[in-house]
Write a protein that holds these residues in place. Sequence first.
Motif, PDB file in Angstrom:
ATOM      1  N   TYR A  36      27.625  45.716  49.691  1.00  0.00           N
ATOM      2  CA  TYR A  36      27.412  44.398  49.086  1.00  0.00           C
ATOM      3  C   TYR A  36      27.274  44.514  47.571  1.00  0.00           C
ATOM      4  O   TYR A  36      26.989  45.579  47.027  1.00  0.00           O
ATOM      5  N   GLY A  37      27.467  43.370  46.899  1.00  0.00           N
ATOM      6  CA  GLY A  37      27.330  43.324  45.452  1.00  0.00           C
ATOM      7  C   GLY A  37      28.491  43.999  44.749  1.00  0.00           C
ATOM      8  O   GLY A  37      28.299  44.764  43.797  1.00  0.00           O
ATOM      9  N   ILE A  38      29.716  43.690  45.192  1.00  0.00           N
ATOM     10  CA  ILE A  38      30.888  44.376  44.647  1.00  0.00           C
ATOM     11  C   ILE A  38      31.356  43.671  43.369  1.00  0.00           C
ATOM     12  O   ILE A  38      32.324  42.899  43.358  1.00  0.00           O
ATOM     13  N   THR A  39      30.632  43.916  42.310  1.00  0.00           N
ATOM     14  CA  THR A  39      30.989  43.426  40.982  1.00  0.00           C
ATOM     15  C   THR A  39      32.198  44.211  40.471  1.00  0.00           C
ATOM     16  O   THR A  39      32.578  45.233  41.065  1.00  0.00           O
ATOM     17  N   PRO A  40      32.810  43.785  39.358  1.00  0.00           N
ATOM     18  CA  PRO A  40      33.904  44.579  38.799  1.00  0.00           C
ATOM     19  C   PRO A  40      33.518  46.028  38.513  1.00  0.00           C
ATOM     20  O   PRO A  40      34.314  46.939  38.739  1.00  0.00           O
ATOM     21  N   ALA A  41      32.291  46.245  38.033  1.00  0.00           N
ATOM     22  CA  ALA A  41      31.856  47.615  37.748  1.00  0.00           C
ATOM     23  C   ALA A  41      31.751  48.442  39.021  1.00  0.00           C
ATOM     24  O   ALA A  41      32.111  49.628  39.037  1.00  0.00           O
ATOM     25  N   VAL A  42      31.257  47.829  40.086  1.00  0.00           N
ATOM     26  CA  VAL A  42      31.126  48.555  41.356  1.00  0.00           C
ATOM     27  C   VAL A  42      32.502  48.835  41.939  1.00  0.00           C
ATOM     28  O   VAL A  42      32.767  49.939  42.442  1.00  0.00           O
ATOM     29  N   GLU A  43      33.403  47.868  41.864  1.00  0.00           N
ATOM     30  CA  GLU A  43      34.761  48.096  42.384  1.00  0.00           C
ATOM     31  C   GLU A  43      35.432  49.233  41.637  1.00  0.00           C
ATOM     32  O   GLU A  43      36.107  50.091  42.230  1.00  0.00           O
ATOM     33  N   LYS A  44      35.244  49.261  40.330  1.00  0.00           N
ATOM     34  CA  LYS A  44      35.820  50.339  39.524  1.00  0.00           C
ATOM     35  C   LYS A  44      35.230  51.693  39.920  1.00  0.00           C
ATOM     36  O   LYS A  44      35.942  52.695  40.022  1.00  0.00           O
ATOM     37  N   ALA A  45      33.909  51.716  40.154  1.00  0.00           N
ATOM     38  CA  ALA A  45      33.257  52.960  40.566  1.00  0.00           C
ATOM     39  C   ALA A  45      33.739  53.404  41.939  1.00  0.00           C
ATOM     40  O   ALA A  45      33.960  54.596  42.178  1.00  0.00           O
ATOM     41  N   TYR A  46      33.903  52.445  42.841  1.00  0.00           N
ATOM     42  CA  TYR A  46      34.387  52.755  44.190  1.00  0.00           C
ATOM     43  C   TYR A  46      35.790  53.367  44.121  1.00  0.00           C
ATOM     44  O   TYR A  46      36.060  54.411  44.717  1.00  0.00           O
ATOM     45  N   ARG A  47      36.654  52.700  43.384  1.00  0.00           N
ATOM     46  CA  ARG A  47      38.036  53.163  43.227  1.00  0.00           C
ATOM     47  C   ARG A  47      38.066  54.518  42.524  1.00  0.00           C
ATOM     48  O   ARG A  47      38.789  55.432  42.929  1.00  0.00           O
TER      49      ARG A  47
END
Length: 205
Positions: A90-101
């Motif tokens: 949860y909480g998939i902000t742009p920064a989190v999506e970038k970190a995930y990727r």
Amino acid sequence: MHKLFLAGAVALTLAACAGPQGPQATPEQIQAVAYRDAGPAYLTLYTMVNNRSGAGGHSSLMINGSQRVIFDPAGSFYADVVPERNDVLYGITPAVEKAYRGAHARSTHHVVRQRIEVTPEQAEIALQAAQTIGATAGGFCANGTAQVLKRVPGFEDISPVIQPTRLMAQFGAIPGVVTDKYFEDDDGDLQRALEANNASLNTQG
């Protein structure tokens, strides 16, 4: 020989798609980080692909509905600022999506993203399916992702599979899917990448 090859392929998928289960986030923790990407509802299928063999290492699904989440079945991703419950991040902000990727893209693997716009109703059905399907057994990330997709009207023809690249091929054949690939050339160790991205997100927070 063919049976031995299949067994080896399944074993590789099991090894690459078998993250540990962390503590279950509370509804309050989930609500506190709720985030939705502006614009239309959409689904994004992630496939982590081995740069040398072309084999799929992991499948996951980002859902942008009433909130944006990543269904990460048997996944390894973690971050202090990202609550997880039953394989849903949860909480998939742009920064989190970038970190995930970025954690998954490294010298050994790249990330294929396949995005398709859907109706808000379809996105909400996908979100509810991801939240109710429960934690996925290690090695069955593609199958778990396919099971979520099959519950969404318009995606019923998705067949359950074990290999992430086979799910990628099915999803890519759907009209309207837009595909891109993301590469990084950093350390091939996933755990070190996860630790570095976690530290970066904590600093941003």
